[in-house]
Design a protein around this motif. Sequence first.
Motif, PDB file in Angstrom:
ATOM      1  N   GLU A  51       0.681  -1.698  -0.085  1.00  0.00           N
ATOM      2  CA  GLU A  51      -0.096  -0.102   0.793  1.00  0.00           C
ATOM      3  C   GLU A  51       0.494   1.654  -0.160  1.00  0.00           C
ATOM      4  O   GLU A  51       1.904   1.469   1.077  1.00  0.00           O
ATOM      5  CB  GLU A  51      -0.989  -0.139   1.021  1.00  0.00           C
ATOM      6  CG  GLU A  51      -1.615   1.584   0.870  1.00  0.00           C
ATOM      7  CD  GLU A  51      -2.893   1.469   2.166  1.00  0.00           C
ATOM      8  OE1 GLU A  51      -3.598   2.251   2.723  1.00  0.00           O
ATOM      9  OE2 GLU A  51      -2.731   0.659   2.353  1.00  0.00           O
ATOM     10  N   LEU A  52       0.668   1.959  -0.963  1.00  0.00           N
ATOM     11  CA  LEU A  52       0.920   3.380  -1.337  1.00  0.00           C
ATOM     12  C   LEU A  52       0.329   4.418   0.025  1.00  0.00           C
ATOM     13  O   LEU A  52      -0.567   3.905  -0.328  1.00  0.00           O
ATOM     14  CB  LEU A  52       1.498   4.052  -2.722  1.00  0.00           C
ATOM     15  CG  LEU A  52       2.013   3.217  -3.371  1.00  0.00           C
ATOM     16  CD1 LEU A  52       2.327   3.600  -4.638  1.00  0.00           C
ATOM     17  CD2 LEU A  52       3.271   2.200  -2.839  1.00  0.00           C
ATOM     18  N   ALA A  53       0.973   5.163   0.501  1.00  0.00           N
ATOM     19  CA  ALA A  53       0.863   5.583   1.321  1.00  0.00           C
ATOM     20  C   ALA A  53       0.094   5.733   2.619  1.00  0.00           C
ATOM     21  O   ALA A  53      -1.284   6.121   2.043  1.00  0.00           O
ATOM     22  CB  ALA A  53       0.135   7.775   0.798  1.00  0.00           C
ATOM     23  N   PRO A  54       0.022   4.652   3.471  1.00  0.00           N
ATOM     24  CA  PRO A  54      -0.961   3.951   3.977  1.00  0.00           C
ATOM     25  C   PRO A  54      -1.587   4.585   5.093  1.00  0.00           C
ATOM     26  O   PRO A  54      -1.183   5.448   5.617  1.00  0.00           O
ATOM     27  CB  PRO A  54      -0.191   3.216   4.344  1.00  0.00           C
ATOM     28  CG  PRO A  54       1.384   3.490   4.391  1.00  0.00           C
ATOM     29  CD  PRO A  54       1.313   4.180   3.135  1.00  0.00           C
ATOM     30  N   ALA A  70       3.534  -1.852   4.180  1.00  0.00           N
ATOM     31  CA  ALA A  70       2.913  -0.198   4.489  1.00  0.00           C
ATOM     32  C   ALA A  70       4.048   0.566   4.056  1.00  0.00           C
ATOM     33  O   ALA A  70       5.171   0.816   4.354  1.00  0.00           O
ATOM     34  CB  ALA A  70       3.073   0.402   6.071  1.00  0.00           C
ATOM     35  N   TYR A  71       4.589   0.652   2.598  1.00  0.00           N
ATOM     36  CA  TYR A  71       5.237   1.856   2.314  1.00  0.00           C
ATOM     37  C   TYR A  71       5.426   2.734   2.500  1.00  0.00           C
ATOM     38  O   TYR A  71       4.981   4.195   3.104  1.00  0.00           O
ATOM     39  CB  TYR A  71       4.768   1.789   0.526  1.00  0.00           C
ATOM     40  CG  TYR A  71       6.218   2.424   0.183  1.00  0.00           C
ATOM     41  CD1 TYR A  71       6.994   1.987  -0.700  1.00  0.00           C
ATOM     42  CD2 TYR A  71       5.724   3.937  -0.311  1.00  0.00           C
ATOM     43  CE1 TYR A  71       7.890   2.209  -1.841  1.00  0.00           C
ATOM     44  CE2 TYR A  71       6.972   4.565  -0.975  1.00  0.00           C
ATOM     45  CZ  TYR A  71       8.343   3.842  -1.547  1.00  0.00           C
ATOM     46  OH  TYR A  71       8.899   4.207  -2.529  1.00  0.00           O
ATOM     47  N   GLY A  72       6.410   2.855   2.978  1.00  0.00           N
ATOM     48  CA  GLY A  72       7.540   4.881   3.282  1.00  0.00           C
ATOM     49  C   GLY A  72       7.064   4.663   4.835  1.00  0.00           C
ATOM     50  O   GLY A  72       7.468   5.868   5.553  1.00  0.00           O
ATOM     51  N   THR A  73       6.849   3.515   6.039  1.00  0.00           N
ATOM     52  CA  THR A  73       6.570   3.288   7.008  1.00  0.00           C
ATOM     53  C   THR A  73       7.960   3.089   7.795  1.00  0.00           C
ATOM     54  O   THR A  73       8.402   2.063   8.517  1.00  0.00           O
ATOM     55  CB  THR A  73       5.593   2.769   7.362  1.00  0.00           C
ATOM     56  OG1 THR A  73       3.962   3.120   6.511  1.00  0.00           O
ATOM     57  CG2 THR A  73       5.051   3.138   8.605  1.00  0.00           C
ATOM     58  N   GLU A  80       4.498   3.559  12.905  1.00  0.00           N
ATOM     59  CA  GLU A  80       3.459   2.129  12.467  1.00  0.00           C
ATOM     60  C   GLU A  80       3.122   1.887  13.491  1.00  0.00           C
ATOM     61  O   GLU A  80       2.398   0.664  13.294  1.00  0.00           O
ATOM     62  CB  GLU A  80       5.264   1.643  12.517  1.00  0.00           C
ATOM     63  CG  GLU A  80       4.870  -0.043  12.733  1.00  0.00           C
ATOM     64  CD  GLU A  80       6.400  -0.831  13.082  1.00  0.00           C
ATOM     65  OE1 GLU A  80       6.550  -2.190  13.143  1.00  0.00           O
ATOM     66  OE2 GLU A  80       7.773  -0.400  13.820  1.00  0.00           O
ATOM     67  N   GLU A  81       3.216   1.966  14.834  1.00  0.00           N
ATOM     68  CA  GLU A  81       2.031   2.128  16.195  1.00  0.00           C
ATOM     69  C   GLU A  81       1.076   2.231  15.683  1.00  0.00           C
ATOM     70  O   GLU A  81       0.100   1.434  16.202  1.00  0.00           O
ATOM     71  CB  GLU A  81       2.900   2.418  17.107  1.00  0.00           C
ATOM     72  CG  GLU A  81       2.166   2.568  18.738  1.00  0.00           C
ATOM     73  CD  GLU A  81       2.173   0.945  19.185  1.00  0.00           C
ATOM     74  OE1 GLU A  81       1.569   0.391  19.271  1.00  0.00           O
ATOM     75  OE2 GLU A  81       3.352   0.003  18.732  1.00  0.00           O
ATOM     76  N   ALA A  96       5.313  -2.822   8.299  1.00  0.00           N
ATOM     77  CA  ALA A  96       6.117  -1.917   8.014  1.00  0.00           C
ATOM     78  C   ALA A  96       7.186  -1.755   6.925  1.00  0.00           C
ATOM     79  O   ALA A  96       7.998  -2.841   7.334  1.00  0.00           O
ATOM     80  CB  ALA A  96       6.900  -0.853   9.201  1.00  0.00           C
ATOM     81  N   VAL A  97       7.320  -1.353   5.790  1.00  0.00           N
ATOM     82  CA  VAL A  97       8.397  -0.735   4.891  1.00  0.00           C
ATOM     83  C   VAL A  97       8.981  -0.202   4.265  1.00  0.00           C
ATOM     84  O   VAL A  97       8.290   1.506   3.891  1.00  0.00           O
ATOM     85  CB  VAL A  97       7.714  -1.784   3.253  1.00  0.00           C
ATOM     86  CG1 VAL A  97       9.010  -1.859   1.918  1.00  0.00           C
ATOM     87  CG2 VAL A  97       6.653  -3.042   3.705  1.00  0.00           C
ATOM     88  N   SER A  98       9.769   0.633   5.468  1.00  0.00           N
ATOM     89  CA  SER A  98      10.296   1.610   5.431  1.00  0.00           C
ATOM     90  C   SER A  98      11.451   1.984   3.574  1.00  0.00           C
ATOM     91  O   SER A  98      10.719   3.214   3.277  1.00  0.00           O
ATOM     92  CB  SER A  98      11.768   1.821   6.419  1.00  0.00           C
ATOM     93  OG  SER A  98      12.780   1.372   6.158  1.00  0.00           O
ATOM     94  N   ASP A  99      11.685   0.947   3.329  1.00  0.00           N
ATOM     95  CA  ASP A  99      12.164   1.256   1.535  1.00  0.00           C
ATOM     96  C   ASP A  99      12.069  -0.053   0.651  1.00  0.00           C
ATOM     97  O   ASP A  99      12.076  -1.490   0.898  1.00  0.00           O
ATOM     98  CB  ASP A  99      13.483   1.121   1.836  1.00  0.00           C
ATOM     99  CG  ASP A  99      14.391   1.263   0.319  1.00  0.00           C
ATOM    100  OD1 ASP A  99      13.791   0.616  -0.736  1.00  0.00           O
ATOM    101  OD2 ASP A  99      15.235   1.812   1.050  1.00  0.00           O
ATOM    102  N   ALA A 100      11.435  -0.030  -0.749  1.00  0.00           N
ATOM    103  CA  ALA A 100      10.460  -0.720  -0.949  1.00  0.00           C
ATOM    104  C   ALA A 100      11.862  -2.346  -1.089  1.00  0.00           C
ATOM    105  O   ALA A 100      11.298  -2.636  -1.939  1.00  0.00           O
ATOM    106  CB  ALA A 100       9.458  -0.769  -2.304  1.00  0.00           C
TER     107      ALA A 100
END
Length: 220
Positions: A51-54, A70-73, A80-81, A96-100
């Motif tokens: 998901e982009l901009a989750p 969750a992209y960019g989290t 994330e919390e 949480a995915v800080s970097d794809a």
Amino acid sequence: MSVGVAVVGTGAVAAIVVGGAKAATYFRKQYIAAAMVSKFVDANNTTNVLELAPKGRNLYYYPTRSRVLAYGTPKGSKDEELLKQFAMKSGVDVVAVSDAAELADESCEAVTCLTNLGDVPSVRNALAEANRVLKVGAPIILVTDPLTGVPPPVNPDDMEGLMAQPEAVRTTAAELAFAGFERIELDDKWGSSAIFPAAVGVAYKRQKKGGAGKKTTGFG
């Protein structure tokens, strides 16, 4: 006994009407987002969805067997919390995915953006990564505010039927085509909305070199 009469100016009335219309449009968009996720995300198998901009509220739209990335989290962040709290309530797994770059090629069955694609730091990079992690022929599902700025140059064949469409459709379609998506189907009614123009529709990871974007209607 006197009766007080309140006089409301035409400007105030217009504001009330517009406010009500915006609220109705917002909830209609949420309904469409839920319906599109239900249509394109497999409910019978464990499914990875980027998901982009989750947003936490979006987790309620996914089948319970979904694993939402969750992209960019950033991991350990307040965002994330908050997502974890919504995940517990919705029954959907969230990561949480800080970097794809953390994700393997063709590891996702779908990509979604159900709020505002423009919120991601770099739309072009985000769509390129979305295309990379999607399985061939898999969808990206969009219910997003319109993009602004100059669209990238793309093959005219990729924009067939879309060049004459509203900016919300045309700009988003060009970005999708540039990132390597095909069969771009964006709703022209939402694109031309006077209240909340939006890019609403779906596109697919290109299966072979060359693609044809098309305009369709029917997403509400």
